[in-house]
Design a protein around this motif. Structure first.
Motif, PDB file in Angstrom:
ATOM      1  N   ALA A   1     -29.845 -16.945  35.245  1.00 35.59           N
ATOM      2  CA  ALA A   1     -29.011 -16.186  34.317  1.00 35.59           C
ATOM      3  C   ALA A   1     -29.691 -16.072  32.956  1.00 35.59           C
ATOM      4  CB  ALA A   1     -27.647 -16.844  34.167  1.00 35.59           C
ATOM      5  N   GLN A   2     -29.370 -15.008  32.227  1.00 32.23           N
ATOM      6  CA  GLN A   2     -29.945 -14.773  30.909  1.00 32.23           C
ATOM      7  C   GLN A   2     -29.072 -15.405  29.827  1.00 32.23           C
ATOM      8  OE1 GLN A   2     -32.989 -13.207  30.444  1.00 32.23           O
ATOM      9  NE2 GLN A   2     -33.040 -13.298  32.683  1.00 32.23           N
ATOM     10  N   ASP A   3     -29.708 -16.078  28.892  1.00 29.18           N
ATOM     11  CA  ASP A   3     -29.004 -16.661  27.758  1.00 29.18           C
ATOM     12  C   ASP A   3     -30.013 -16.936  26.658  1.00 29.18           C
ATOM     13  OD1 ASP A   3     -27.037 -17.743  26.142  1.00 29.18           O
ATOM     14  OD2 ASP A   3     -26.270 -19.128  27.653  1.00 29.18           O
ATOM     15  N   GLU A   4     -29.540 -17.495  25.547  1.00 23.85           N
ATOM     16  CA  GLU A   4     -30.420 -17.815  24.431  1.00 23.85           C
ATOM     17  C   GLU A   4     -31.347 -18.981  24.778  1.00 23.85           C
ATOM     18  OE1 GLU A   4     -30.616 -16.217  21.549  1.00 23.85           O
ATOM     19  OE2 GLU A   4     -29.136 -14.786  22.284  1.00 23.85           O
ATOM     20  N   PRO A   5     -32.511 -19.071  24.141  1.00 24.22           N
ATOM     21  CA  PRO A   5     -33.354 -20.252  24.311  1.00 24.22           C
ATOM     22  C   PRO A   5     -32.609 -21.517  23.890  1.00 24.22           C
ATOM     23  CG  PRO A   5     -34.563 -18.493  23.220  1.00 24.22           C
ATOM     24  CD  PRO A   5     -33.132 -18.064  23.258  1.00 24.22           C
ATOM     25  N   ASP A   6     -32.885 -22.617  24.548  1.00 28.07           N
ATOM     26  CA  ASP A   6     -32.218 -23.886  24.258  1.00 28.07           C
ATOM     27  C   ASP A   6     -33.193 -25.019  24.556  1.00 28.07           C
ATOM     28  OD1 ASP A   6     -30.622 -26.158  24.092  1.00 28.07           O
ATOM     29  OD2 ASP A   6     -28.870 -25.159  24.945  1.00 28.07           O
ATOM     30  N   PRO A   7     -34.045 -25.388  23.589  1.00 24.59           N
ATOM     31  CA  PRO A   7     -35.064 -26.419  23.834  1.00 24.59           C
ATOM     32  C   PRO A   7     -34.481 -27.769  24.241  1.00 24.59           C
ATOM     33  CG  PRO A   7     -35.544 -25.205  21.820  1.00 24.59           C
ATOM     34  CD  PRO A   7     -34.170 -24.797  22.249  1.00 24.59           C
ATOM     35  N   ALA A   8     -33.299 -28.112  23.717  1.00 27.21           N
ATOM     36  CA  ALA A   8     -32.692 -29.393  24.079  1.00 27.21           C
ATOM     37  C   ALA A   8     -32.295 -29.404  25.551  1.00 27.21           C
ATOM     38  CB  ALA A   8     -31.478 -29.663  23.196  1.00 27.21           C
ATOM     39  N   ALA A   9     -31.722 -28.295  26.029  1.00 28.51           N
ATOM     40  CA  ALA A   9     -31.378 -28.197  27.443  1.00 28.51           C
ATOM     41  C   ALA A   9     -32.640 -28.224  28.297  1.00 28.51           C
ATOM     42  CB  ALA A   9     -30.583 -26.922  27.705  1.00 28.51           C
ATOM     43  N   ALA A  10     -33.702 -27.606  27.813  1.00 29.12           N
ATOM     44  CA  ALA A  10     -34.967 -27.616  28.545  1.00 29.12           C
ATOM     45  C   ALA A  10     -35.475 -29.029  28.735  1.00 29.12           C
ATOM     46  CB  ALA A  10     -36.006 -26.775  27.801  1.00 29.12           C
ATOM     47  N   ASN A  11     -35.360 -29.834  27.700  1.00 30.24           N
ATOM     48  CA  ASN A  11     -35.840 -31.208  27.806  1.00 30.24           C
ATOM     49  C   ASN A  11     -34.978 -32.017  28.766  1.00 30.24           C
ATOM     50  OD1 ASN A  11     -37.709 -33.277  27.055  1.00 30.24           O
ATOM     51  ND2 ASN A  11     -36.069 -34.229  25.880  1.00 30.24           N
ATOM     52  N   ALA A  12     -33.672 -31.776  28.754  1.00 32.76           N
ATOM     53  CA  ALA A  12     -32.802 -32.458  29.706  1.00 32.76           C
ATOM     54  C   ALA A  12     -33.192 -32.093  31.137  1.00 32.76           C
ATOM     55  CB  ALA A  12     -31.342 -32.103  29.443  1.00 32.76           C
ATOM     56  N   LEU A  13     -33.526 -30.819  31.354  1.00 33.07           N
ATOM     57  CA  LEU A  13     -33.915 -30.370  32.686  1.00 33.07           C
ATOM     58  C   LEU A  13     -35.235 -30.982  33.147  1.00 33.07           C
ATOM     59  CD1 LEU A  13     -33.031 -26.581  33.010  1.00 33.07           C
ATOM     60  CD2 LEU A  13     -32.059 -28.513  34.237  1.00 33.07           C
TER      61      LEU A  13
ATOM     62  N   ILE B   1     -37.049 -23.992  32.713  1.00 28.16           N
ATOM     63  CA  ILE B   1     -37.441 -24.730  31.516  1.00 28.16           C
ATOM     64  C   ILE B   1     -38.274 -23.843  30.593  1.00 28.16           C
ATOM     65  CG2 ILE B   1     -38.920 -26.618  30.687  1.00 28.16           C
ATOM     66  CD1 ILE B   1     -38.022 -28.196  33.196  1.00 28.16           C
ATOM     67  N   ALA B   2     -39.185 -23.074  31.177  1.00 30.25           N
ATOM     68  CA  ALA B   2     -40.021 -22.180  30.366  1.00 30.25           C
ATOM     69  C   ALA B   2     -39.173 -21.149  29.636  1.00 30.25           C
ATOM     70  CB  ALA B   2     -41.059 -21.493  31.255  1.00 30.25           C
ATOM     71  N   ARG B   3     -38.154 -20.625  30.302  1.00 30.57           N
ATOM     72  CA  ARG B   3     -37.298 -19.626  29.647  1.00 30.57           C
ATOM     73  C   ARG B   3     -36.437 -20.262  28.559  1.00 30.57           C
ATOM     74  NH1 ARG B   3     -35.331 -15.472  34.468  1.00 30.57           N
ATOM     75  NH2 ARG B   3     -37.440 -15.029  35.244  1.00 30.57           N
ATOM     76  N   LEU B   4     -36.064 -21.505  28.739  1.00 30.46           N
ATOM     77  CA  LEU B   4     -35.243 -22.180  27.730  1.00 30.46           C
ATOM     78  C   LEU B   4     -36.056 -22.553  26.499  1.00 30.46           C
ATOM     79  CD1 LEU B   4     -33.127 -24.483  30.056  1.00 30.46           C
ATOM     80  CD2 LEU B   4     -32.240 -22.621  28.636  1.00 30.46           C
ATOM     81  N   THR B   5     -37.333 -22.799  26.674  1.00 28.10           N
ATOM     82  CA  THR B   5     -38.185 -23.110  25.519  1.00 28.10           C
ATOM     83  C   THR B   5     -38.766 -21.855  24.892  1.00 28.10           C
ATOM     84  OG1 THR B   5     -40.093 -23.431  26.987  1.00 28.10           O
ATOM     85  CG2 THR B   5     -38.830 -25.384  26.397  1.00 28.10           C
ATOM     86  N   ASP B   6     -38.834 -20.772  25.658  1.00 30.79           N
ATOM     87  CA  ASP B   6     -39.477 -19.539  25.206  1.00 30.79           C
ATOM     88  C   ASP B   6     -38.654 -18.869  24.109  1.00 30.79           C
ATOM     89  OD1 ASP B   6     -41.437 -17.533  25.293  1.00 30.79           O
ATOM     90  OD2 ASP B   6     -40.105 -16.279  26.483  1.00 30.79           O
ATOM     91  N   GLY B   7     -39.297 -18.526  23.025  1.00 31.04           N
ATOM     92  CA  GLY B   7     -38.589 -17.808  21.966  1.00 31.04           C
ATOM     93  C   GLY B   7     -38.706 -18.476  20.620  1.00 31.04           C
ATOM     94  N   SER B   8     -39.764 -18.184  19.903  1.00 36.94           N
ATOM     95  CA  SER B   8     -39.907 -18.704  18.550  1.00 36.94           C
ATOM     96  C   SER B   8     -39.106 -17.808  17.603  1.00 36.94           C
ATOM     97  CB  SER B   8     -41.382 -18.706  18.153  1.00 36.94           C
ATOM     98  OG  SER B   8     -41.796 -17.402  17.830  1.00 36.94           O
ATOM     99  N   PRO B   9     -39.003 -18.143  16.339  1.00 40.93           N
ATOM    100  CA  PRO B   9     -38.183 -17.360  15.404  1.00 40.93           C
ATOM    101  C   PRO B   9     -38.473 -15.871  15.378  1.00 40.93           C
ATOM    102  CG  PRO B   9     -38.817 -19.424  14.408  1.00 40.93           C
ATOM    103  CD  PRO B   9     -39.534 -19.355  15.716  1.00 40.93           C
ATOM    104  N   ARG B  10     -39.698 -15.473  15.623  1.00 41.16           N
ATOM    105  CA  ARG B  10     -40.011 -14.049  15.459  1.00 41.16           C
ATOM    106  C   ARG B  10     -39.724 -13.243  16.730  1.00 41.16           C
ATOM    107  NH1 ARG B  10     -46.539 -14.478  15.049  1.00 41.16           N
ATOM    108  NH2 ARG B  10     -45.954 -15.959  13.446  1.00 41.16           N
ATOM    109  N   TYR B  11     -39.155 -13.861  17.784  1.00 40.90           N
ATOM    110  CA  TYR B  11     -38.979 -13.124  19.020  1.00 40.90           C
ATOM    111  C   TYR B  11     -37.529 -12.997  19.489  1.00 40.90           C
ATOM    112  CZ  TYR B  11     -43.996 -13.275  19.460  1.00 40.90           C
ATOM    113  OH  TYR B  11     -45.320 -13.106  19.223  1.00 40.90           O
TER     114      TYR B  11
END
Length: 320
Positions: free
Chosen positions: A13-25, A80-90
């Motif tokens: 599913a599509q959603d906003e990046p979430d680095p904390a969730a990525a680390n949990a995964l 995990i890659a999709r949850l971490t993907d997305g720096s401020p400029r993207y």
């Protein structure tokens, strides 16, 4: 040998990046009860399998589940890659504060210092790593392969049960739709594998219910899980065998050990699959693949060359 289909085994599913969730995964990927461990454990058990030729259905069962686990590694790693993907400029919400995703902040990787696992940005260029949630590497010492069929099946049943328990906890940790779509699918498939190993033990005369209680997670209260259970996905297994030589279906039949009114089945070699696998966009702030136009041209030329080699190989095989 293994063949690869250019599709994920399940849609993300599509959603906003979430680095904390990525680390949990990462725990579900590289942890003691994660997908890398189940993949390696079942494949090693099947490769090292010994016994009377009549015991082949048990080897095939382990082989099929181990092969599916390869696709689970691919699915959770991509998530995990999709949850971490997305720096401020993207990516991100336009209402986020400075240096949050899409806000155009002056420090593109600032959230690496405060959210999730810094190694996702420092080492992995916004991608998954072969580690668990504390950041330590996955270990081959997790793999259990005793050479005794009953012991291995008991351990596998415990492994799937614990993995499902942990994924239920992961589901409760985040509301991110990207994370939950993958977690829910893995919860249901873990149950399918629990059922498979439980049935295998039953055929060997093991009354596992008296010795190994399965944790009652009531995961069906999660809407994404309920939708998959409604389709009976918790009772379906696959052979992942293109030759039709697998005998796992001799074991995987009859009422489900979950006592949910469903029947175990092996309806086809592999699931239909989900979304196509695509190349992730470059992240220039990570220098991945880099900002040099000449390098990008080289990458494109190499890709065309490899595609031509693959085409020639298949033509040669077709001509016999």
């Amino acid at each position: 040998m293994y063949l690869h289909v250019q599709q994920l085994i399940h849609d993300i599913a599509q959603d906003e990046p979430d680095p904390a969730a990525a680390n949990a995964l990462q725990e579900g990927l590289g942890g003691q009860f994660g997908e890398m461990r189940t993949m390696m454990q079942y494949l090693f058990q099947s490769m090292n399998f010994r016994g009377d030729p009549r015991s082949k259905p048990y080897k095939d069962l382990m082989q099929g589940i181990g092969t599916e686990e390869i696709s689970h590694v691919e699915l959770i790693g991509t998530t995990i890659a999709r949850l971490t993907d997305g720096s401020p400029r993207y990516q991100g919400k336009q209402t986020d504060p400075l240096d949050a995703p899409a806000a155009g902040g002056a420090t593109p990787l600032a959230n690496a210092l405060s959210e999730g696992n810094i190694h996702h940005y420092l080492v992995g260029a916004q991608g998954a790593l072969p580690v668990y949630s504390a950041g330590n590497p996955w270990s081959g010492s997790y793999v259990y392969n005793s050479g005794n069929l009953v012991l291995d099946l008991l351990y596998n049943l415990m492994l799937e049960s614990t993995g499902r328990l942990q994924k239920c906890r992961l589901y409760e940790m985040t509301s991110n739709a990207t994370a939950r779509s993958t977690i829910s699918y893995l919860i249901v498939r873990d149950q399918a594998h629990e059922n498979a190993y439980a049935r295998a033990l039953e055929t060997l005369g093991v009354d596992w219910k008296k010795t190994l209680p399965i944790p009652k997670t009531n995961a069906e209260r999660f809407p994404e899980v309920a939708a998959l259970v409604e389709k009976g996905l918790q009772s379906v297994n696959y052979t992942f065998d293109l030759t039709g030589a697998s005998e796992a279906s001799k074991i995987l039949r009859g009422p489900s050990p979950s006592n949910d009114g469903t029947e175990l089945s092996v309806p086809r070699q592999a699931p239909e699959g989900g979304e196509p696998i695509v190349v992730a966009p470059p992240r220039f702030e990570e220098y991945a693949p880099g900002v040099d136009p000449e390098l990008l041209e080289l990458i494109a030329a190499t890709a065309e060359l490899e595609a031509a080699e693959v085409e020639n190989t298949f033509e040669a095989v077709a001509k016999g």
